[in-house]
Design a protein around this motif. Structure first.
Motif, PDB file in Angstrom:
ATOM      1  N   UNK A 112      60.109  39.978  54.002  1.00  0.00           N
ATOM      2  CA  UNK A 112      60.249  39.562  55.395  1.00  0.00           C
ATOM      3  C   UNK A 112      58.954  39.028  55.973  1.00  0.00           C
ATOM      4  N   UNK A 113      57.845  39.716  55.694  1.00  0.00           N
ATOM      5  CA  UNK A 113      56.553  39.260  56.202  1.00  0.00           C
ATOM      6  C   UNK A 113      56.148  37.946  55.539  1.00  0.00           C
ATOM      7  N   UNK A 114      56.426  37.810  54.258  1.00  0.00           N
ATOM      8  CA  UNK A 114      56.098  36.568  53.560  1.00  0.00           C
ATOM      9  C   UNK A 114      56.886  35.404  54.152  1.00  0.00           C
ATOM     10  N   UNK A 115      58.153  35.619  54.425  1.00  0.00           N
ATOM     11  CA  UNK A 115      58.988  34.573  55.022  1.00  0.00           C
ATOM     12  C   UNK A 115      58.469  34.191  56.415  1.00  0.00           C
ATOM     13  N   UNK A 116      58.086  35.184  57.197  1.00  0.00           N
ATOM     14  CA  UNK A 116      57.560  34.919  58.534  1.00  0.00           C
ATOM     15  C   UNK A 116      56.255  34.124  58.448  1.00  0.00           C
ATOM     16  N   UNK A 117      55.359  34.520  57.544  1.00  0.00           N
ATOM     17  CA  UNK A 117      54.101  33.808  57.388  1.00  0.00           C
ATOM     18  C   UNK A 117      54.343  32.363  56.973  1.00  0.00           C
ATOM     19  N   UNK A 118      55.245  32.138  56.042  1.00  0.00           N
ATOM     20  CA  UNK A 118      55.548  30.765  55.622  1.00  0.00           C
ATOM     21  C   UNK A 118      56.094  29.940  56.782  1.00  0.00           C
ATOM     22  N   UNK A 119      56.918  30.548  57.607  1.00  0.00           N
ATOM     23  CA  UNK A 119      57.430  29.849  58.798  1.00  0.00           C
ATOM     24  C   UNK A 119      56.289  29.496  59.753  1.00  0.00           C
ATOM     25  N   UNK A 120      55.365  30.424  59.945  1.00  0.00           N
ATOM     26  CA  UNK A 120      54.221  30.174  60.822  1.00  0.00           C
ATOM     27  C   UNK A 120      53.320  29.078  60.250  1.00  0.00           C
ATOM     28  N   UNK A 121      53.071  29.133  58.949  1.00  0.00           N
ATOM     29  CA  UNK A 121      52.238  28.108  58.311  1.00  0.00           C
ATOM     30  C   UNK A 121      52.863  26.729  58.465  1.00  0.00           C
ATOM     31  N   UNK A 122      54.174  26.645  58.277  1.00  0.00           N
ATOM     32  CA  UNK A 122      54.857  25.361  58.420  1.00  0.00           C
ATOM     33  C   UNK A 122      54.806  24.866  59.858  1.00  0.00           C
ATOM     34  N   UNK A 123      55.003  25.757  60.808  1.00  0.00           N
ATOM     35  CA  UNK A 123      54.952  25.359  62.220  1.00  0.00           C
ATOM     36  C   UNK A 123      53.561  24.875  62.612  1.00  0.00           C
ATOM     37  N   UNK A 124      52.543  25.497  62.043  1.00  0.00           N
ATOM     38  CA  UNK A 124      51.161  25.161  62.413  1.00  0.00           C
ATOM     39  C   UNK A 124      50.606  23.965  61.651  1.00  0.00           C
ATOM     40  N   UNK A 125      50.896  23.889  60.341  1.00  0.00           N
ATOM     41  CA  UNK A 125      50.242  22.882  59.504  1.00  0.00           C
ATOM     42  C   UNK A 125      51.195  21.894  58.842  1.00  0.00           C
ATOM     43  N   UNK A 126      52.486  22.036  59.051  1.00  0.00           N
ATOM     44  CA  UNK A 126      53.448  21.132  58.415  1.00  0.00           C
ATOM     45  C   UNK A 126      53.914  21.676  57.072  1.00  0.00           C
TER      46      UNK A 126
ATOM     47  N   UNK B  38      46.859  36.938  60.484  1.00  0.00           N
ATOM     48  CA  UNK B  38      45.861  36.988  61.560  1.00  0.00           C
ATOM     49  C   UNK B  38      44.970  35.753  61.516  1.00  0.00           C
ATOM     50  N   UNK B  39      44.576  35.340  60.295  1.00  0.00           N
ATOM     51  CA  UNK B  39      43.691  34.187  60.146  1.00  0.00           C
ATOM     52  C   UNK B  39      44.325  32.891  60.624  1.00  0.00           C
ATOM     53  N   UNK B  40      45.645  32.816  60.639  1.00  0.00           N
ATOM     54  CA  UNK B  40      46.327  31.581  61.013  1.00  0.00           C
ATOM     55  C   UNK B  40      45.972  31.158  62.448  1.00  0.00           C
ATOM     56  N   UNK B  41      45.607  32.125  63.300  1.00  0.00           N
ATOM     57  CA  UNK B  41      45.299  31.809  64.691  1.00  0.00           C
ATOM     58  C   UNK B  41      43.987  31.037  64.854  1.00  0.00           C
ATOM     59  N   UNK B  42      43.039  31.270  63.949  1.00  0.00           N
ATOM     60  CA  UNK B  42      41.736  30.618  64.059  1.00  0.00           C
ATOM     61  C   UNK B  42      41.527  29.504  63.039  1.00  0.00           C
ATOM     62  N   UNK B  43      42.357  29.461  62.020  1.00  0.00           N
ATOM     63  CA  UNK B  43      42.178  28.485  60.944  1.00  0.00           C
ATOM     64  C   UNK B  43      42.474  27.072  61.445  1.00  0.00           C
ATOM     65  N   UNK B  44      41.631  26.131  61.021  1.00  0.00           N
ATOM     66  CA  UNK B  44      41.852  24.740  61.413  1.00  0.00           C
ATOM     67  C   UNK B  44      42.565  23.949  60.317  1.00  0.00           C
ATOM     68  N   UNK B  45      42.871  24.612  59.198  1.00  0.00           N
ATOM     69  CA  UNK B  45      43.613  23.959  58.118  1.00  0.00           C
ATOM     70  C   UNK B  45      44.363  25.030  57.325  1.00  0.00           C
ATOM     71  N   UNK B  46      45.307  24.588  56.548  1.00  0.00           N
ATOM     72  CA  UNK B  46      46.063  25.493  55.685  1.00  0.00           C
ATOM     73  C   UNK B  46      45.130  26.204  54.706  1.00  0.00           C
ATOM     74  N   UNK B  47      44.201  25.464  54.143  1.00  0.00           N
ATOM     75  CA  UNK B  47      43.272  26.034  53.174  1.00  0.00           C
ATOM     76  C   UNK B  47      42.415  27.119  53.817  1.00  0.00           C
ATOM     77  N   UNK B  48      42.056  26.955  55.068  1.00  0.00           N
ATOM     78  CA  UNK B  48      41.195  27.934  55.752  1.00  0.00           C
ATOM     79  C   UNK B  48      41.881  29.291  55.908  1.00  0.00           C
ATOM     80  N   UNK B  49      43.189  29.301  55.958  1.00  0.00           N
ATOM     81  CA  UNK B  49      43.921  30.560  56.087  1.00  0.00           C
ATOM     82  C   UNK B  49      43.657  31.453  54.875  1.00  0.00           C
ATOM     83  N   UNK B  50      43.489  30.844  53.709  1.00  0.00           N
ATOM     84  CA  UNK B  50      43.392  31.594  52.456  1.00  0.00           C
ATOM     85  C   UNK B  50      41.958  31.778  51.958  1.00  0.00           C
ATOM     86  N   UNK B  51      40.988  31.390  52.748  1.00  0.00           N
ATOM     87  CA  UNK B  51      39.579  31.570  52.364  1.00  0.00           C
ATOM     88  C   UNK B  51      39.072  32.922  52.759  1.00  0.00           C
TER      89      UNK B  51
END
Length: 87
Positions: A37-51, A74-87
């Protein structure tokens, strides 16, 4: 008439063993469902934010543990790119 026990099922000597096994199984399912469930939510957030989220990132999120998923969420709020979320 007795019911045959499948080879993969351990023999149970008492009800306490059965209760313990069922509790452990339920805990495992709960962790798995929570992770999914959390993975699905994160993927939805990533898509909404970064395409569009590339398949390798989808697989990474789907196979991640809860600790990593929570950190990325949590990192998705400050990240300026998809790659930055995973750094």
């Amino acid at each position: 008439k007795s019911v045959p026990v499948p080879e993969s099922m351990p023999e149970m000597d008492n009800l306490e063993e059965v209760r313990t096994m069922l509790a452990e199984t339920a805990e495992g399912w709960t962790r798995e469902w929570k992770q999914e469930g959390k993975a699905e939510m994160l993927l939805n957030q990533l898509q909404a934010r970064f395409g569009l989220v590339p398949e390798p990132v989808q697989k990474k999120v789907a196979s991640a543990d809860l600790k990593d998923i929570d950190a990325w969420a949590i990192k998705i709020f400050k990240a300026d790119s998809l790659q930055a979320v995973f750094q």
